[in-house]
Design a protein around this motif. Structure first.
Motif, PDB file in Angstrom:
ATOM      1  N   THR A 222      44.450  43.057  47.503  1.00 19.53           N
ATOM      2  CA  THR A 222      45.738  42.393  47.279  1.00 19.53           C
ATOM      3  C   THR A 222      46.010  42.034  45.822  1.00 19.53           C
ATOM      4  OG1 THR A 222      44.747  40.225  47.748  1.00 19.53           O
ATOM      5  CG2 THR A 222      45.742  41.411  49.585  1.00 19.53           C
TER       6      THR A 222
ATOM      7  N   ASP B  79      43.773  46.178  43.169  1.00 22.56           N
ATOM      8  CA  ASP B  79      44.114  47.587  43.381  1.00 22.56           C
ATOM      9  C   ASP B  79      45.395  47.951  42.618  1.00 22.56           C
ATOM     10  OD1 ASP B  79      44.832  50.132  44.374  1.00 22.56           O
ATOM     11  OD2 ASP B  79      43.886  49.708  46.299  1.00 22.56           O
TER      12      ASP B  79
ATOM     13  N   ARG C 235      48.631  48.208  44.606  1.00 21.95           N
ATOM     14  CA  ARG C 235      48.956  47.072  45.466  1.00 21.95           C
ATOM     15  C   ARG C 235      50.452  46.827  45.537  1.00 21.95           C
ATOM     16  NH1 ARG C 235      47.453  45.541  40.584  1.00 21.95           N
ATOM     17  NH2 ARG C 235      48.579  43.908  39.476  1.00 21.95           N
TER      18      ARG C 235
END
Length: 260
Positions: A165, A168, A171
């Protein structure tokens, strides 16, 4: 742009204002989290002081403590994410370090800030509540090895959620709910691990009450377990989930290693 890099740190990073601000953010965020988390334990004990029945592992206590930790971590991560990445946990920092998201110097600063923040929070609780911090302990009949494995599994889930969350590069808008997701996974894990070993998932959260309350039974579990779990989550997500090379059509700017 590479997704990761492993560096000790720039020569001026130790004294750079950004490093100081990030460490201060981690220090204050950890105070917020530990004060509310450990404070919820002391508050429950205060409310049931003098009762003849054992309330240390009642469902009400576990739910209350899990809720306090989840809400406090939500606030702590949200308030520090834009400055330090919102680690608030040496295990999260360790996972980010093994994943190449932060430098060694930045990690050392974060660890020191987190430990000092946990100590400061427990000292404030000792001053305001007048009670000795409880900290964590292994439940009777559970066993140290089982609790260590439990801490590994719970912390893996926590750091994996952090990566998915908040770290990445793909995201996208998911980053806006990162503090909530991180708080929820901690609350959920405490509902699971609370009756067995308290559900720490955070060496700093365990160290502050242990030092101020001078309770060291089974303390090594709350370092070894979370660091192994956090490190594994960082490595798994970095090398098995995040692509080694960013795709050409990438539209979301990856989070710079020095910012997380």
């Amino acid at each position: 742009m590479p997704t990761r890099r492993y560096v000790v740190g720039r020569a001026d990073e130790a004294t750079h204002p950004d490093s100081m601000r990030a460490a201060l953010a981690e220090f204050l965020a950890t105070i917020i989290f530990v004060f509310a988390g450990e404070g919820s334990v002391l508050a429950f004990d205060k409310m049931y002081k003098g009762r003849t029945t054992d309330t240390s592992t009642t469902p009400a206590r576990v739910v209350m403590v899990a809720l306090a930790h989840g809400l406090a971590l939500f606030a702590a991560v949200a308030s520090s994410m834009n400055v330090s990445g919102g680690h608030v946990n040496p295990a999260v920092t360790f996972g980010a370090l093994l994943g190449g998201r932060i430098s060694v110097i930045r990690a050392l600063y974060y660890w020191l800030a987190q430990l000092l923040g946990a100590i400061a929070a427990c000292l404030l609780l000792r001053l305001t509540a007048g009670m000795r911090p409880t900290g964590f302990m292994v439940a009777y009949g559970t066993g140290e090895l089982r609790c260590m494995i439990l801490e590994i599994v719970m912390t893996f889930g926590l750091v994996y959620t952090v990566y998915g969350t908040a770290v990445d590069p793909k995201r996208g808008s998911m980053g806006t709910i990162a503090p909530l997701a991180i708080g929820l996974i901690v609350a959920a894990n405490i509902l699971v691990g609370g009756p067995f070993d308290g559900g720490a998932m955070n060496p700093a959260r365990a160290f502050g009450p242990a030092l101020v309350g001078w309770r060291w039974n089974n303390h090594w579990i709350y370092w070894v377990g979370p660091l192994i779990g956090g490190g594994l989550a960082g490595l798994v997500y970095e090398y098995m989930i995040i692509p080694a090379v960013e795709p050409a059509h990438q539209t979301h700017q990856p989070l710079a290693p020095e910012d997380y």
